[in-house]
Design an enzyme around this catalytic site. Structure first.
Site, short mmCIF file in Angstrom:
data_model
loop_
_atom_site.label_atom_id
_atom_site.label_comp_id
_atom_site.label_asym_id
_atom_site.label_seq_id
_atom_site.Cartn_x
_atom_site.Cartn_y
_atom_site.Cartn_z
CD1 TRP A 1 -2.46 -2.06 1.36
CD2 TRP A 1 -3.37 -0.30 0.33
NE1 TRP A 1 -3.73 -2.42 0.98
CE2 TRP A 1 -4.31 -1.37 0.34
CE3 TRP A 1 -3.73 0.91 -0.27
CZ2 TRP A 1 -5.58 -1.25 -0.23
CZ3 TRP A 1 -4.99 1.02 -0.83
CH2 TRP A 1 -5.90 -0.05 -0.81
NE ARG B 1 -13.75 0.69 -7.57
CZ ARG B 1 -12.76 1.28 -8.24
NH1 ARG B 1 -12.82 1.42 -9.55
NH2 ARG B 1 -11.69 1.73 -7.59
#
Length: 299
Positions: free
Chosen positions: A74, A201
């Site tokens: 991250w 998505r």
């Protein structure tokens, strides 16, 4: 991967890198008998994926706890933000070292905004106060609620963990890609099985998908253990499912390899709650992947 690379629609994307993309895909995996969807055509760092999932369950949004465990997946987003804000051309390793060493620096520059775990275990609510103004109410722990609903109402069609909080998307370093988890109980009694469907998505197939599949399988296994259900099926559904154009070397190398082996995921214990698992509770066996394949992350 082959379908996307050979037949995908080539298009420009948010990052400016460009992708080849297909829309509306599905994969299914049987999680019974400890089976786990862990790619063997390249090494997947499942330990980092497991630590990330445990981090999500804490509700933390700061990368410091991950970096303290050596998980750097991250770092790109806060690093980019820091470089733009400070004008300092700092390297990633130096930035990560400062996050680990300096709590104040981490607080200012290591936070990702209200991403995944925050929405999962502390979805914000607001209450109408006596002065006519709205005030912050108690957060909603979606994960705990789903565990209880699986136990008490297994036939429900509302076993859902949702990460897509429209009101807070603009505060997130990256809006959730693996956004919706829905659980389903099949069968009854001792043979009852827990299935999970994950809707994603946006899916970076080369780098993200291997992590996402393992993470979803791990979450399903933990949920099943906490609700006395057998592991069932993981169903993965993708919206914009793509490969980045600068991943050519990885894609072409991986497509030349043949899958081999049958890795398994072992849960060593069942703690009191789903929030009490530690990394030492997980073991992957019979995993013999082929060599590492690397590619840059599009930020």
């Amino acid at each position: 991967m082959r379908q996307i690379w050979e037949h995908g629609d080539q298009r420009m994307d948010r990052t400016g890198v460009g992708t080849r993309s297909i829309f509306g895909t599905m994969l299914r995996f049987d999680l019974g008998q400890d089976r786990v969807p862990l790619l063997t055509t390249k090494r997947v760092y499942w330990k980092a994926a497991a630590k990330e999932m445990l981090w999500f369950l804490t509700g933390s949004t700061n990368i410091r706890p991950l970096l303290q465990q050596g998980v750097t997946i991250w770092s790109d987003w806060p690093l980019k933000k820091y470089r733009q804000a400070s004008g300092e051309d700092i390297g990633q390793e130096e930035f990560e070292a400062r996050i680990v060493a300096d709590e104040a620096f981490a607080k200012n520059w290591g936070d990702l905004g209200p991403v995944y775990g925050k929405q999962w275990v502390d979805w914000p609510t607001y209450e109408y106060g006596p002065d006519g103004r709205y005030q912050r109410g108690p957060g909603i722990n979606q994960v705990a609620q789903v565990v209880e609903s699986l136990k008490n109402s297994p036939g429900s069609r509302r076993h859902i963990i949702e990460g897509w909080n429209v009101a807070e998307l603009d505060r997130m370093a990256l809006p959730p890609c693996h956004k919706t988890y829905q659980f389903h109980v099949a069968g009854e009694g001792e043979a009852a099985r827990l299935n999970c469907m994950l809707y994603q998505r946006s899916c970076d197939v080369a780098l993200g998908l291997p992590f996402n599949l393992f993470g979803a399988a791990l979450l399903t296994r933990m949920m099943a253990a906490q609700t006395n259900l057998l592991p069932g099926e993981l169903v993965w559904s993708g919206g914009d499912t793509h490969l980045y154009l600068n991943h050519t070397e990885l894609v072409e190398a991986q497509l030349k390899r043949e899958p081999a082996g049958a890795p398994k995921l072992v849960l060593k214990r069942v703690p009191p709650t789903i929030f009490d698992y530690s990394f030492d509770d997980f073991e992957v066996v019979d995993y013999e992947p082929q060599g590492v394949l690397r590619a840059p992350v599009a930020v």
